[in-house]
Design an enzyme around this catalytic site. Structure first.
Site, PDB file in Angstrom:
ATOM      1  N   ARG A  45       0.835  -1.204   0.000  1.00 55.01           N
ATOM      2  CA  ARG A  45       0.000   0.000   0.000  1.00 55.01           C
ATOM      3  C   ARG A  45       0.866   1.247   0.000  1.00 55.01           C
ATOM      4  O   ARG A  45       1.997   1.241   0.489  1.00 55.01           O
ATOM      5  CB  ARG A  45      -0.909   0.025   1.237  1.00 55.01           C
ATOM      6  CG  ARG A  45      -1.944  -1.072   1.264  1.00 55.01           C
ATOM      7  CD  ARG A  45      -2.885  -0.860   2.431  1.00 55.01           C
ATOM      8  NE  ARG A  45      -3.811   0.206   2.131  1.00 55.01           N
ATOM      9  CZ  ARG A  45      -5.072   0.023   1.723  1.00 55.01           C
ATOM     10  NH1 ARG A  45      -5.565  -1.179   1.630  1.00 55.01           N
ATOM     11  NH2 ARG A  45      -5.831   1.047   1.433  1.00 55.01           N
ATOM     12  N   ARG A  49       1.168   0.494   5.406  1.00 57.78           N
ATOM     13  CA  ARG A  49       0.640   0.212   6.749  1.00 57.78           C
ATOM     14  C   ARG A  49       0.919  -1.222   7.202  1.00 57.78           C
ATOM     15  O   ARG A  49       0.899  -1.497   8.382  1.00 57.78           O
ATOM     16  CB  ARG A  49      -0.854   0.511   6.836  1.00 57.78           C
ATOM     17  CG  ARG A  49      -1.723  -0.447   6.070  1.00 57.78           C
ATOM     18  CD  ARG A  49      -3.193  -0.269   6.448  1.00 57.78           C
ATOM     19  NE  ARG A  49      -3.764   0.902   5.816  1.00 57.78           N
ATOM     20  CZ  ARG A  49      -5.037   0.974   5.419  1.00 57.78           C
ATOM     21  NH1 ARG A  49      -5.844  -0.048   5.630  1.00 57.78           N
ATOM     22  NH2 ARG A  49      -5.503   2.034   4.838  1.00 57.78           N
ATOM     23  N   GLU A 151      -9.658 -10.232 -11.570  1.00 57.51           N
ATOM     24  CA  GLU A 151     -10.030 -10.823 -10.287  1.00 57.51           C
ATOM     25  C   GLU A 151     -11.349 -10.178  -9.900  1.00 57.51           C
ATOM     26  O   GLU A 151     -11.411  -8.960  -9.680  1.00 57.51           O
ATOM     27  CB  GLU A 151      -8.961 -10.585  -9.216  1.00 57.51           C
ATOM     28  CG  GLU A 151      -9.368 -11.206  -7.877  1.00 57.51           C
ATOM     29  CD  GLU A 151      -8.257 -11.182  -6.829  1.00 57.51           C
ATOM     30  OE1 GLU A 151      -7.064 -11.210  -7.192  1.00 57.51           O
ATOM     31  OE2 GLU A 151      -8.610 -11.137  -5.645  1.00 57.51           O
ATOM     32  N   HIS A 190     -11.830 -11.751  -2.094  1.00 54.63           N
ATOM     33  CA  HIS A 190     -12.291 -10.808  -1.070  1.00 54.63           C
ATOM     34  C   HIS A 190     -13.458 -11.393  -0.281  1.00 54.63           C
ATOM     35  O   HIS A 190     -14.497 -11.732  -0.843  1.00 54.63           O
ATOM     36  CB  HIS A 190     -12.704  -9.442  -1.622  1.00 54.63           C
ATOM     37  CG  HIS A 190     -12.411  -8.345  -0.625  1.00 54.63           C
ATOM     38  ND1 HIS A 190     -13.235  -8.073   0.432  1.00 54.63           N
ATOM     39  CD2 HIS A 190     -11.362  -7.515  -0.504  1.00 54.63           C
ATOM     40  CE1 HIS A 190     -12.705  -7.095   1.153  1.00 54.63           C
ATOM     41  NE2 HIS A 190     -11.562  -6.751   0.612  1.00 54.63           N
TER      42      HIS A 190
HETATM   43  N1  PXP Z   1      -7.886  -9.969  -3.538  1.00 51.67           N
HETATM   44  C1  PXP Z   1      -7.624  -8.642  -3.500  1.00 51.67           C
HETATM   45  C2  PXP Z   1      -7.352  -7.945  -4.784  1.00 51.67           C
HETATM   46  C3  PXP Z   1      -7.604  -7.946  -2.281  1.00 51.67           C
HETATM   47  O1  PXP Z   1      -7.355  -6.625  -2.256  1.00 51.67           O
HETATM   48  C4  PXP Z   1      -7.804  -8.657  -1.084  1.00 51.67           C
HETATM   49  C5  PXP Z   1      -7.762  -7.946   0.237  1.00 51.67           C
HETATM   50  O2  PXP Z   1      -6.536  -7.375   0.429  1.00 51.67           O
HETATM   51  C6  PXP Z   1      -8.036 -10.030  -1.169  1.00 51.67           C
HETATM   52  C7  PXP Z   1      -8.102 -10.658  -2.403  1.00 51.67           C
HETATM   53  C8  PXP Z   1      -8.237 -10.875   0.062  1.00 51.67           C
HETATM   54  O3  PXP Z   1      -9.402 -10.496   0.732  1.00 51.67           O
HETATM   55  P1  PXP Z   1      -9.699 -11.118   2.166  1.00 51.67           P
HETATM   56  O4  PXP Z   1      -8.602 -10.657   3.054  1.00 51.67           O
HETATM   57  O5  PXP Z   1     -11.037 -10.563   2.511  1.00 51.67           O
HETATM   58  O6  PXP Z   1      -9.704 -12.609   1.994  1.00 51.67           O
END
Ligand code: PXP
Length: 240
Positions: A45, A49, A151, A190
């Site tokens: 990021r 962080r 994705e 996600h």
């Molecule tokens: N894919 C992407 C592009 C993301 O930004 C994230 C979160 O950082 C994830 C997958 C994973 O999400 P989670 O932590 O909710 O499993």
């Protein structure tokens, strides 16, 4: 088999709580690798962080599986990615105050710029993924940029209550179909967990999922190896 990328940002978040060396991010990546993960995913990021530049360089040196670098398409981070050369970069939107990546990237609103960014990466041997909402216009715009993957953001599906969940799943199915028909490889991520993964894993054409929060959360109780293994078991079962 549908492949698994483990997002280990939360291991770094815990480390940053004390600004020390524990838990060791590299050890975490190695355990995921040993458990059978196909890829390690980290998000560098702009505010650093959790993941730091040195983490990404070290991971690049020690990993035997793919490194997927999530990043905003800003000039400084693009330059770092070209130096580190992960196998894949995943372009994500970034908002400094958000707790996690809240929505998909607006590819349709910046096709020309992102086409240039994608070309730069692909010329350098780095594959590119666009993290987008399951929106047909965003899928088509991603194909236009020359990206390898989309994705699809599964957050709305994961957060939906029972009534809306079917509709959110249907949006993912339609977006996935459009992606495949447009020549894109389709990934998802996600908010995915052992409880909500199966319907997503059943979407035709799914190549890979990226999972972070739920794996690291369950690792607190089960251990990281077991938390990765139980997701892999589900993916294996859904591939049969
Ligand atoms: N894919 C992407 C592009 C993301 O930004 C994230 C979160 O950082 C994830 C997958 C994973 O999400 P989670 O932590 O909710 O499993």
């Amino acid at each position: 088999m549908i492949e698994l990328g483990v997002n280990i940002d939360h291991v770094a978040t815990l480390r940053e709580a004390r600004k020390g060396k524990e838990p060791d991010l590299i050890a975490a990546a190695k355990v995921c690798e040993l458990a059978g993960a196909h890829q390690i995913t980290v998000h560098l990021r702009q505010d650093r962080r959790h993941i730091h530049d040195a983490d990404v360089r070290q991971l690049r040196d020690v990993l035997q599986v793919r490194l997927n670098l999530e990043m905003a398409a800003t000039d400084d981070i693009i330059a770092i990615a070209h130096c580190v050369k992960p196998e894949v970069v995943c372009l994500v939107p970034e908002n400094r105050r958000e707790v996690t990546t809240e929505g998909g990237l607006d590819v349709a609103g910046q096709v020309d710029r992102l086409t240039e960014v994608v070309k730069g990466f692909r010329d350098d041997g780095i594959k590119v993924s666009m993290f987008i909402d399951p929106d047909l216009d965003q899928v088509e715009a991603s194909a236009e940029t020359g990206a390898n993957f989309v994705e699809l953001h599964t957050g709305a599906y994961a957060n939906a209550d029972d009534l809306d969940r079917y509709n959110e799943l249907e949006r993912l199915v339609q977006a996935a179909r459009r992606a495949v028909n447009s020549g894109l490889v389709f990934n998802a991520g996600h908010g995915l967990t052992v409880r909500n993964l199966r319907p997503v894993a059943a979407i035709p054409g799914l190549n890979e999922v990226n999972i972070g929060h739920s794996i690291i959360s369950r690792a607190v109780f089960l251990g990281l190896h077991a938390a990765v293994a139980e997701i892999l078991d589900i993916l294996r079962e859904c591939t049969k």
